[in-house]
Design a protein around this motif. Sequence first.
Motif, PDB file in Angstrom:
ATOM      1  N   PRO A   5     -11.527  24.933  -0.773  1.00  0.00           N
ATOM      2  CA  PRO A   5     -10.655  25.653  -1.542  1.00  0.00           C
ATOM      3  C   PRO A   5     -11.278  26.821  -2.240  1.00  0.00           C
ATOM      4  N   SER A  11      -6.126  25.136 -10.527  1.00  0.00           N
ATOM      5  CA  SER A  11      -5.280  24.444  -9.527  1.00  0.00           C
ATOM      6  C   SER A  11      -3.918  24.308  -9.869  1.00  0.00           C
ATOM      7  N   TRP A  54      -7.433  19.317  -1.551  1.00  0.00           N
ATOM      8  CA  TRP A  54      -8.144  20.338  -2.100  1.00  0.00           C
ATOM      9  C   TRP A  54      -8.432  20.126  -3.519  1.00  0.00           C
ATOM     10  N   ASN A  88      -7.703  31.276  -4.858  1.00  0.00           N
ATOM     11  CA  ASN A  88      -8.327  30.185  -5.240  1.00  0.00           C
ATOM     12  C   ASN A  88      -9.210  30.474  -6.645  1.00  0.00           C
ATOM     13  N   ALA A  98      -5.439  29.841  -0.669  1.00  0.00           N
ATOM     14  CA  ALA A  98      -6.815  30.197  -0.214  1.00  0.00           C
ATOM     15  C   ALA A  98      -7.082  31.454  -1.006  1.00  0.00           C
TER      16      ALA A  98
END
Length: 247
Positions: free
Chosen positions: A94, A127, A241, A123, A120
Amino acid sequence: MKNSRSILMGVLTFAGLLVLRQQCYAGNDDLASDQMQASIDWMAELQKGGGTGIALLVLALAAVLFVIERLINMRSSNVLASPEVVNVAMAVDPIEGEDAAKTLYQEKPSSFTKVVNHMAEHNEYESSEIVEMAGDLAGRDIESHRRRVYSLGVVATLAPLLGLLGTMIGMIEAFAKFSKLTDSSEAALVLGDSIGKALITTAVGLIIAIPSLAAFHYFKVRLGSLSDKLEADLDRVQRAWFGKKVR
């Protein structure tokens, strides 16, 4: 002699009745055969509907094109990914897997790989923010498919209404012609012919609407199934991820 003549007359009378009976049945059979062979030229009758008939033909063509477009663009491979591709996406780093995700999207384009590539590329975000953006992007893709499915619903709604409109116009014209005729036999023929032509538009409208409505519900149910599967696959990738940080 009298008895013989009576018997002979009876036989001849009975034979005559049999011949007459056969001729009557033969005439009825020919009439039934002619009635069974009679057919309706739907295209010719629809053309007599004028503007309403043309509109129904356009709707029918549009329905066919919409169905073909949905069959092509709403294939499973355009939305979902194979189990192997899902496993590859789960294995992407990730943090440093932007190039790998981009390559995966270019080689196996779908809504799934598009969302993975988007995750991606961003990133650097938290999250929770990445998961939210992924959900928004997947939702927009599904909504785009849903809007195109509703085109079939519009056709299914308009077709019977246009057919009914054509019938009402035809009925008005039929009774207008009927009121100007004085011969009752001729008036009955004209009225029957005009009403038959008027009802054609309603029949054609229903013929268009019924399969369009069936296709609309089929694609709607299929899209719901694809949406659920896409959500489940993306959830697997997000858990791989980000682990428990997703929640």
